[in-house]
Structure formats: C-alpha cells, structure tokens
Design a protein around this motif. Structure first.
Motif, mmCIF file in Angstrom:
data_model
loop_
_atom_site.group_PDB
_atom_site.id
_atom_site.type_symbol
_atom_site.label_atom_id
_atom_site.label_comp_id
_atom_site.label_asym_id
_atom_site.label_seq_id
_atom_site.Cartn_x
_atom_site.Cartn_y
_atom_site.Cartn_z
ATOM 1 N N SER A 280 2.394 -3.713 0.285
ATOM 2 C CA SER A 280 2.138 -3.380 -1.273
ATOM 3 C C SER A 280 1.418 -4.514 -2.088
ATOM 4 N N LEU A 281 0.433 -4.150 -2.919
ATOM 5 C CA LEU A 281 -0.465 -5.467 -3.587
ATOM 6 C C LEU A 281 0.713 -5.655 -4.662
ATOM 7 N N MET A 282 1.700 -4.951 -4.744
ATOM 8 C CA MET A 282 2.745 -5.156 -6.202
ATOM 9 C C MET A 282 3.562 -6.147 -5.393
ATOM 10 N N GLY A 283 3.681 -6.528 -4.290
ATOM 11 C CA GLY A 283 4.577 -7.526 -3.667
ATOM 12 C C GLY A 283 5.622 -6.769 -3.184
ATOM 13 N N GLY A 284 6.531 -7.664 -2.180
ATOM 14 C CA GLY A 284 8.096 -7.255 -2.052
ATOM 15 C C GLY A 284 7.868 -6.038 -0.828
ATOM 16 N N SER A 285 6.920 -5.588 -0.478
ATOM 17 C CA SER A 285 6.885 -4.796 0.827
ATOM 18 C C SER A 285 5.779 -4.942 1.752
ATOM 19 N N GLY A 286 6.086 -4.839 2.976
ATOM 20 C CA GLY A 286 5.241 -5.139 4.147
ATOM 21 C C GLY A 286 5.746 -6.196 5.002
ATOM 22 N N THR A 287 5.196 -6.108 6.380
ATOM 23 C CA THR A 287 5.729 -7.045 7.354
ATOM 24 C C THR A 287 4.671 -7.634 8.064
ATOM 25 N N ILE A 288 4.803 -8.883 8.909
ATOM 26 C CA ILE A 288 4.049 -9.507 9.766
ATOM 27 C C ILE A 288 3.493 -8.560 10.844
ATOM 28 N N PHE A 289 4.272 -7.644 11.672
ATOM 29 C CA PHE A 289 3.959 -6.716 12.286
ATOM 30 C C PHE A 289 3.066 -5.653 11.943
#
Ligand SMILES: Nc1ncnc2c1ncn2[C@@H]1O[C@H](COP(=O)(O)OP(=O)(O)OP(=O)(O)O)[C@@H](O)[C@H]1O
Ligand SMILES: [Mg+2]
Lengths: 343, 503
Positions: A280-289
C-alpha cells in the motif's frame, strides 16, 4: 479450522434464500476485488500463451527473470521505503549514477576498489535523502523528485555528459556479475534471489522489520511505542540506496559501457512492481515476497507484449495502465468492492 | 410489548466475519420517540448491528423493515435518505475542512452556476451549533478541535436531516460532564419530535438517566429487552455477562514503599505550571480534572514526548531528563495513551505484533523476533483481560472498540514498568472488564508498581486511587487522600470557576 468451514457451510445454506442475481453479483465483485491482480495476470498468461507458443518456453521464462533482476533488486529496497510510508522516485537516476561511477572508476582504480567506492558514494546519496525525509521530516515525494533531477545533474557533471565505457572489455573479470552463470543459473538471478531472501527475512522476522511496518502503519503509535521513527525512515533509504548500488553493479557488469540515462524512468517501473505486488502506498502493508511477484508479473507482461509484436515504446503506456489498475484493485480489495460510494 | 408501531425493525440479522459470528439471528426495533439502549460486552456485536442498519455492512441474512417495508440497505447514503443517522464510535471527520463543510459534506447549499452558498451554509451551521451550545463556530477547522468537540460536530450532522432514527454509538466516551448535559438535552429534544434514538453505552448512570428500553446482546445473540423503569443494574449485568458483578475494591492494604517518581515545579509553557507531586511504590495516584486541565500533557512530558520548560523530575531520588519515549521506557515508565486509534495502535497490524511492539527489541532469538514468546505474552493477556478475538493473527482494526483498548492496556502492562501511567484506561470498556482492569491496577500497585491513573470519570478515580490530585487549567488545585475525598469537594476543586471552555 473445522469450525470455520462449518460456519461457511451454514452461511451458504442460508444465503440461498436471497435473490440469486444480487447474490452472485456481489460474490463475483468480491472475488475480483480481492484476487484481481492474480486473476488479471492469469488471463494475461493464458492470452500470451495462445498468441505465442514461445511465451512459456523455459528459455523465455529464464530470459524474463534475468531481465527483471535489475528492476527487481531496486524494487526490494523501494519496498522498505514504501512500507515505512514514504516514496522513492530517485532510484532511477541514482542507478544511472552508480553505473557511470563504477564504470569510470573501473579503469581508474581497478574493479576491486571501484565497487566498494561506488557503493559508498551511492549510499551517501541514500543517507542524504534519509536525513531529509527521516530527520527533517520533509515530504518524501518532493525530496526524491528533486533528487531525481539533482542526481541526474550530478551524473552528467561527473561524466561530462559522455558515455562511459570500460577500455578493455575482453580482459576484465568485472563482467562476472552481469554475464556469467553459476550452476547453470545466471548470476543476476542468483544475486536477486539472495538479496530477496535476506531482505525478506529481515523484514518478516527481525525487530527491525517489525518497526518498519509500525512506522508506516501509524507513525505516531510507533513513536508512542518508543520507536525512533526518524532512524527507521533513514535506514530504509540507506537500504534502498544499497539495492540501487547493487542494481548499478549488475547493469555496469552486463553492458561494460553505459549512457548517462541508463536508469531513466525505472523509478516508475519499480514503483509499479511494488504496487502490483500489493504494497500500500499509504505504508504499513506489503511484503518482499509480494514485491517479487509484482516484479515477475511486470516482467512477464512486458515480455508478452513484445512477443505479440507490440512496439517497445508502447511499454511505457502499458506500464502506466498497469499502475492505475493495480492501485484501483488495491483500494477495491480493501473495501471488498470494485466500486463504492464511500472511501 | 408496546402497542405503538416501530419506526424501524431489524429481523433475524446474521453477520459473520472470518472466524467470528458477530450477529446470530438478532432482532431489534425502535419506536418513534423512545430512547432504546443497546447494551452488551465488548465485541457483543452492537456496532456491527448498527453498521448493518446504517448500510455499512450487508447482512448475510435477515431483514431491515422501515415503515412496514423491507429495505435492502446498500450504502450509508441510502440509509440517510431513509432517515437513519449514524453517529459513529470512531470519528469520521475531514480534519482539513471547516465545521460547516463537515456537517454538510456532500450536500452543500448552492447558488446559481453551482457556486456554494457560503452565507447560507454558515448561517445554517451556526444555528445548529447554537442548539448544541458549543464554543466554536461554523468556520473553525475541525482539526483544531478537541476530540470532544469533534464528537459534537458529528452530533451536529444528525440535526441537519429529517431523521427517523438516530444511532449514537458510545457518544459520551470522550465528552466532559458539561458536554454530556448538552448531548442529553439534544436527545430529549429529538425524542420530543418523535425521532427514535438508539443509544449504545457502557455507562449505567447514563442508561438509567435517558433511556426508555434496554436491549441486550451477548456473543452476537439477542438476550432480551427490559423496560428501564422496571429494571436494575444487576439485572442488566446478569443479561449481559451471565453473572453478577463483584464491584468491591480489593481490600489490599499493602505496604506503600519509597518514592518512585517525584516531580518538582514542573512547567510546560501554558499547558501546565508548577506541578509538584510524588508517587510511591505500591500507590495509585489519580489525576482528576476536566478535559484540557493539563493532565495528559503532564503524562506526555513524563514519557519524553514533550520537553518541560522548567522543573525537575526524580526517579528513585535521582534527577533525570527524559529525552524520548524510548528513554522513558528504558527508565521503566509506561504510558497507556488517551487516543487508542491515533497513539495506541497500528490498526493494520495484527493483535500480537501490536501488543509486543514496545518490547520487540528485547524479545529476541538470535537476530530474530522470538515469536513463540510473543504468542505466549499475547495468550496470557488475552486470558487475563478477556480479549475477544479469534486469535493473534486478527488485524487489530477488526476488533471491537473495547477490545482494541484492551490490547493497548496489555501492550503496556506486559512491559512490567515500575511506573505505569494510564490515561483514560477504560474508555469504551464494558462493565465487567472495567472492574477487571481496576482490580488489575490495584493488584499491580500491591506488587510494588507506582501507578498514575488519569481519568475524567469520577467513580473510576474514586474507586482505584489511594490519593487524588485535582487539576484545573494546568494547575494542581488540591490533593486528597482517599479518606478525605468526597464527590462534592472533588467537583469543587476541579471546576475553579464553572466554565464551558472550548478546549
Ligand atoms: N470488519 C471486521 N472484520 C472481522 N471481524 C469483525 C469486524 N468488525 C467486527 N468484527 C468482530 O465482530 C464482533 C462484534 O464487534 P462489534 O464491533 O460489533 O462489537 P461491539 O459490541 O460494538 O463492542 P464494543 O463495546 O467493544 O464497541 C467482534 O468480535 C469483532 O472482533
Ligand atoms: Mg462498538
């Protein structure tokens, strides 16, 4: 788990009483919204495979992964920055800088010294951005957009505007990073994989990674939890510049010569890959995978478009369309609907 | 029960989330001109039921019936057009816009050529604000208002439409007593115009004061409806939690030890001045005062979030400077902040990670986070504070309001601080858990912790504190020991002059 499935079954049997049209409608929208990107990707794959039977040939797949490696390495670092709630639009021109610097120094001080010198210089740029965004709390969009142009200027000043080439292209071992294979796998892929797994573990398993998520998810709550928000943001940019330096090394080693603009436009492609992965461009969510998946999706789509005979330059337009699609699906996934009157 | 036709009815509502059956065959109705309380423990499904009614969630099954017509509620906009106004538990205002713009968002009055009729907008807004007797006007930017005043803006929204039913989801959680009086006047006013009111709250006094009927949910199931005039605290609690509540204070006559925290002449600009107090080990010191009295600011200063302009802080007799929250934590201070959504939680993170966030650096297995230790901490406090969630993986934002608050409390308790500061610790927490948290605070004190409790709820401070410090407008007015304090002298001490200042 069994409780959960039971509930689902119970839910279905009750649901049947609802008007069928509305029910199936809602369901399809929900599925599309949640798995939209993967579904779209699957459709792309099927389409390309029908259009061109070379698409899923092993050597083509290897080719796609290999050509995605440089972009991928950069996307890993940008994932950290995006997770911490910021943007990095300077990675493209920073990558040009690394490439030019390492090629120039190669002939001046030899590859053994040139590589660490280039890493140090690139990471200084990352530290500068990190300082401005992390400690001075300046808006990351403005800072890195400015840096995009400033670093481009720096590169041109450094090179005097000329292309940079290694004099003795046959005789140097410097080409190992970009051109050789190890146990049958191209080295750029190995480096990408190694970096991805290291950074993936750093993000998912260590206290540092946890802090990155916290800072991006809610900076104030992170501060109230005793996390030094400025330092976390700073390190994310330094880490990103490390990845950029690695990408520059791969690029320089592959071509052994380069223009000043080699990384131009990559910042958007990198961002597209990261968003495509679902960060998410809002930050705080996502992973390397997920980012790695995003990189591969982007790579396959671009390759597929080439194979079906689209002009190379059409890719810029397609990349933009993909970004818009990805952002839309990201928001849709959050609200569980493709369209909703409320945010 | 009543012969009057209900303004609206909910029938057999079923709503499940992954792993949670939030509502199970719930029915509920509101008669025009009644105030109908909806009660239940944290996570019982109150907010979810109201979100179904307000068009935010689609029920898996069941019907909404308005004027004897079944309605499929697909959006909040539609709900509003049906005369259903929802004042949310969590605020949903645009901070950058003015009060007037927020109130009329989406339906600003227009002149020709689509120009906004600002004059009319501001006049309309100001007349509503007058009814609410608030100290700000139509042109104030919402971001500048205190949480309580933002709440009043939400309430003002409800007064703009021809409402059939107004839903208040814990409206008083952050209101001062004076503001509550105004709110209750508004409710009485709405009621006399034949509007049905649904009122969610965990505060018994309020329930008895303003409601006509009480419906109770437990674990997503409808438990019954009582007439307020004919029922008691105990009967409601019994329905809500299935047992009686023991509200007696743990008669823990433990030893009070050395001074753990001493504050001398502490000032911070205009926020507070010349603050002198000390807290001993084993002691609970309550800070009572109106919102804006400077209590939260003192806590933030002790936690390294603000720099004092004068004065000294001593920990165990040694003077210290607290540079940052990290520094405060290292010195054994914990702060449960006032605003759980803004300051307490990372809403997108799971329950476990939120709970262990301040100590994650200390929970290591080699270079990695020791996840099994984290889960153990989570399990312990889930049990202890009765946190309702399907598991540690649940995103905190999906928990009910009260359960989120419990996560914040657990987060700081699990640090085992030597000085624990809690700011409005039981905001939005149900009666059962509230007494559990009060007991916990007493118990921590008996184990030698020094505890500061900041609260705007008089029964709460009276109940848990050994000493009470009354503050008014940034200054300490008086310190009471638990023997000498009465409600009256406490009220006197905190009011200075009776005023209704906009914070
Ligand atoms: N969006 C969601 N996703 C998953 N679970 C949810 C969601 N919203 C609510 N729940 C769950 O549904 C249950 C009921 O929640 P709800 O918010 O209605 O409780 P409540 O009665 O309002 O409690 P409180 O008094 O704490 O506000 C809880 O267990 C909660 O965790
Ligand atoms: Mg609620």
């Amino acid at each position: 788990m069994s409780e959960l499935t039971q509930e689902k079954i119970g839910l279905k049997s009750r649901r049947r009483e609802q008007p069928v049209g509305r029910f199936s409608n809602l369901k399809l929208g929900e599925i599309l919204a949640r798995q939209g990107i993967l579904i779209a990707f699957a459709l792309f794959l099927i389409g390309f495979t029908i259009a061109n039977d070379r698409f899923l040939a092993p050597d083509n797949i290897m080719g796609v992964v290999r050509s995605s490696a440089i972009l991928g390495v950069m996307a890993l670092g940008v994932t950290f920055v995006v997770l911490s709630g910021n943007l990095d639009l300077s990675v493209g021109s920073m990558m040009s800088f690394s490439t030019i610097v390492v090629l120039d120094l190669h002939d001046k001080i030899g590859p053994v010294l040139a590589i660490p010198a280039m890493f140090a210089m690139t990471m200084c740029l990352g530290a500068l951005i990190g300082f401005l965004v992390g400690y001075l709390r300046l808006n990351s969009l403005i800072v890195t957009l400015g840096m995009l142009s400033a670093i481009h200027g720096l590169t041109l000043t450094y090179s005097g505007g000329k292309n940079m080439d290694i004099a003795d292209k046959e005789g140097t071992w410097f080409s190992v990073f970009g051109q050789s294979d190890l146990v049958g796998i191209p080295v750029p892929i190995l480096i990408f994989a190694l970096l991805a797994s290291t950074l993936g573990i750093l993000l998912a398993k260590t206290p540092y990674g946890r802090k990155v998520y916290a800072v991006g998810g809610n900076g104030l709550a992170a501060t109230f939890s005793g996390i030094n928000r400025s330092r976390v943001v700073f390190t994310c940019y330094v880490l990103s510049s490390f990845c950029v330096a690695t990408a520059g090394l791969l690029q320089a080693s592959r071509s052994l010569g380069s223009q000043n603009t080699v990384g131009q436009g990559l910042e958007l492609e990198v961002l597209a890959a990261v968003i495509l992965g679902g960060a998410s461009l809002m930050g705080g969510s996502g992973t390397i995978f997920k980012t790695v998946i995003g990189v591969l999706i982007l790579g396959f789509i671009q390759n597929g478009l080439l194979l079906v005979g689209l002009q190379f330059y059409a890719q810029y337009i397609v990349t933009w369309i993909i970004i818009i699609l990805a952002v839309w699906l990201d928001i849709a996934a959050k609200r569980g609907k493709l369209w909703s009157p409320i945010a | 029960m009543s012969t009057q036709k209900p303004a609206l009815r909910l029938e057999g509502i079923l709503k499940t989330f992954p792993g949670v059956r939030a509502l199970d065959n719930v029915s509920f109705s509101v008669i025009p001109g009644e105030v109908h309380a909806l009660m239940g423990e944290n996570g019982a499904g109150k907010s979810t039921l109201m979100k179904v009614l307000g068009g935010l969630y689609q029920p898996d099954d069941g019907q909404i019936i308005i004027d004897e017509q079944p309605v499929v509620m697909t959006s909040p906009l539609q709900a509003k057009s049906k005369g259903i106004v929802f004042i949310h538990q969590e605020l949903s205002l645009a901070e950058e816009l003015t009060v007037a713009e927020n109130i009329y968002l989406g339906e600003l009055p227009h002149k020709s050529f689509g120009r906004v009729d600002w004059k009319k907008l501001h006049a309309q807004t100001d007349s509503i604000l007058q009814r609410l007797k608030v100290g700000f006007n139509a042109k104030t930017r919402v971001g500048e208002l205190s949480i309580a005043n933002q709440q009043m803006v939400e309430i003002a929204r409800a007064l703009t439409v021809e409402a059939k039913a107004v839903i208040f989801d814990e409206p008083t959680a952050s209101l001062t007593d004076a503001e509550k009086v105004v709110l209750f006047d508004v409710i009485t006013d709405l009621k006399s115009h034949g509007v049905g009111i649904i009122y969610i709250s965990h505060r018994m006094e309020e329930i008895f004061k303003i409601t006509d009927r009480i419906s109770v949910l437990r674990d997503g199931q409808y438990r019954g409806t009582l007439n307020t005039a004919e029922t008691t605290d105990d009967e409601i609690t019994q329905l809500m939690i299935g047992r009686k509540l023991d509200l007696s204070r743990n008669a823990s006559h433990h030893e009070v030890g050395d001074v753990a925290l001493e504050v001398r002449e502490l000032s911070c600009g205009a926020l507070f001045k010349n603050i002198d107090f000390e807290v001993r080990r084993g002691e609970v010191v309550g800070f009572y005062g109106l919102v804006g009295a400077g209590r939260t600011e003192i806590a933030e200063t002790l936690f390294g979030l603000r720099e004092p302009t004068a004065g000294q802080i001593y920990l165990d007799g040694a003077e210290v400077t607290i540079h940052s929250p990290a520094d405060a934590i290292a010195k054994g201070i914990s702060l449960v902040p006032e605003d759980r959504k803004g300051q307490g939680l990372v809403l997108g993170m799971n329950c476990r990670d939120n709970m262990t966030l301040p100590q994650v650096e200390g929970l290591k297995f080699g270079p990695f986070v020791a996840e099994t230790d984290e889960v153990a901490i989570f399990d312990k406090y889930k049990e202890r504070l009765d946190i309702r969630t399907p598991g540690w993986k649940q995103t905190v934002g999906n928990l009910s309001g009260g359960n989120q608050q419990k996560i914040v409390i657990a987060k700081w308790l699990s640090m085992h601080p030597s000085i624990l500061i809690v700011d409005e610790p039981t905001r939005g927490i149900d009666v059962g858990s509230k007494s559990e948290i009060h007991n916990l605070i007493r118990e921590l004190a008996s184990q030698g912790y020094a505890v500061i409790v900041i609260s705007s709820e008089m029964p709460e401070v009276l109940h848990v504190s050994d000493r009470i410090i009354a503050m008014y407008s940034g200054e300490i007015m008086r310190t009471f020991t638990s023997d000498e304090v009465t409600e009256d002298n406490l009220i006197q001490a905190i009011s200075g002059i009776t005023s209704n200042r906009a914070a």
